[in-house]
Write an enzyme that holds these catalytic residues in place. Structure first.
Site, PDB file in Angstrom:
ATOM      1  CG  ASP A 165      -1.968   1.070   1.184  1.00 14.00           C
ATOM      2  OD1 ASP A 165      -2.167   1.678   0.105  1.00 14.00           O
ATOM      3  OD2 ASP A 165      -2.592   1.325   2.228  1.00 14.00           O
TER       4      ASP A 165
ATOM      5  CB  THR B 281     -11.216   7.199   4.398  1.00 17.93           C
ATOM      6  OG1 THR B 281      -9.982   6.950   5.073  1.00 17.93           O
ATOM      7  CG2 THR B 281     -11.555   6.037   3.496  1.00 17.93           C
TER       8      THR B 281
HETATM    9  O1  C5P Z   1      -8.417   1.151  11.290  1.00 18.70           O
HETATM   10  P1  C5P Z   1      -7.568  -0.016  10.892  1.00 18.70           P
HETATM   11  O2  C5P Z   1      -6.395  -0.211  11.816  1.00 18.70           O
HETATM   12  O3  C5P Z   1      -8.355  -1.300  10.676  1.00 18.70           O
HETATM   13  O4  C5P Z   1      -6.943   0.428   9.506  1.00 18.70           O
HETATM   14  C1  C5P Z   1      -6.620  -0.449   8.476  1.00 18.70           C
HETATM   15  C2  C5P Z   1      -6.220   0.375   7.275  1.00 18.70           C
HETATM   16  O5  C5P Z   1      -7.269   1.297   6.984  1.00 18.70           O
HETATM   17  C3  C5P Z   1      -5.000   1.260   7.468  1.00 18.70           C
HETATM   18  O6  C5P Z   1      -3.829   0.570   7.107  1.00 18.70           O
HETATM   19  C4  C5P Z   1      -5.263   2.429   6.537  1.00 18.70           C
HETATM   20  O7  C5P Z   1      -4.753   2.160   5.254  1.00 18.70           O
HETATM   21  C5  C5P Z   1      -6.769   2.491   6.439  1.00 18.70           C
HETATM   22  N1  C5P Z   1      -7.355   3.614   7.201  1.00 18.70           N
HETATM   23  C6  C5P Z   1      -8.305   4.397   6.583  1.00 18.70           C
HETATM   24  N2  C5P Z   1      -8.881   5.456   7.259  1.00 18.70           N
HETATM   25  C7  C5P Z   1      -8.565   5.734   8.524  1.00 18.70           C
HETATM   26  C8  C5P Z   1      -7.638   4.915   9.184  1.00 18.70           C
HETATM   27  C9  C5P Z   1      -7.035   3.861   8.502  1.00 18.70           C
HETATM   28  O8  C5P Z   1      -8.635   4.144   5.427  1.00 18.70           O
HETATM   29  N3  C5P Z   1      -9.158   6.753   9.128  1.00 18.70           N
END
Ligand code: C5P
Length: 229
Positions: free
Chosen positions: A60, A116
């Site tokens: 990523d 996001t």
């Molecule tokens: O929140 P989590 O730890 O499950 O995040 C997994 C992935 O989601 C992160 O590696 C990041 O790429 C993405 N992410 C996102 N928006 C956020 C936080 C994390 O898209 N606010």
């Protein structure tokens, strides 16, 4: 029980910790995401070791540069042979360059539609004349046109994307939370079963697995939730 659609985000400060996490998860998840945090501290070496251990790897890296540079960077990554998925920002020149760069390798390219963290007001501040949802759908169409394999999107957009993209188009969704789990900084979330029902092909889960007392059990519980989709 392993579901190849579950990807664990190894968002940890060092490859030692990331590798220990992958080992703790074991066969409960066989697909791991390596992001920008690990890239400068040995992330590609970790990708080599994970591949050698039979895992799938999502790089990523969200490439975003002039087309010639994106093409060369994608070629270097494809030649390394350690990535199954690679992200680039979903701007048409960037996406076309990445498709050129991966040539005939097996590396699949995903477009990051709209981060996001961005809302409509932030897009307006940056000069965009449309809101996040409209921009996401426009970029999905452009990703299909450019020959990308899929996009990264919020689970809440998966249904609209699935309705307009080819059947084999990948929709990889972060923002997945098991029922009752802490949201953290994720705002637009869905449960594993709901994300799959909306059309997601893969789910990216980080802290609900990596922050659990027993990461393997957490991955198994999410896999069980996925089977109810
Ligand atoms: O929140 P989590 O730890 O499950 O995040 C997994 C992935 O989601 C992160 O590696 C990041 O790429 C993405 N992410 C996102 N928006 C956020 C936080 C994390 O898209 N606010």
């Amino acid at each position: 029980m392993t579901d190849p659609r579950l990807i664990t985000a190894l968002d940890l400060p060092s490859v030692v910790e990331a590798e220990a996490m992958a080992e703790a998860i074991g066969e409960a998840c066989v697909f791991h995401k390596i992001g920008l945090q690990l890239l400068p501290v040995g992330g590609m070496d970790l990708a080599h070791r994970l591949k050698a251990a039979g895992k799938s790897v999502f790089l990523d890296f969200k490439l975003h540069d002039i087309p010639a540079t994106v093409e060369k960077a994608t070629r270097s990554i494809a030649d390394a042979g350690v990535g199954d998925l690679l992200t680039v920002h979903a701007e048409p020149p960037v996406m076309r360059a990445a498709v050129e760069g991966r040539a005939r390798s097996d590396l699949k390219i995903l477009g990051v539609t709209v981060l996001t963290a961005y809302d409509d007001a932030m897009l307006a501040e940056m000069g965009y004349g449309c809101g996040a949802r409209e921009l996401v759908l426009r970029r999905v169409d452009q990703a299909v046109e450019a020959g990308l394999n899929g996009v990264v999107s919020s689970p809440l957009e998966a249904e609209a994307i699935r309705a307009r993209a080819p059947e084999d188009f990948l929709i990889v969704t972060p923002g997945v939370r098991p029922a009752g789990a802490a949201l953290g900084d994720q705002k637009r979330v869905a449960t594993p079963a709901d994300a799959l029902k909306a059309g997601a092909s893969h789910l990216v889960v980080g802290r609900p697995i990596t922050g659990a007392a027993d990461p393997k059990a957490a991955a198994q519980a999410i896999t069980a939730e996925m089977s109810r989709a």
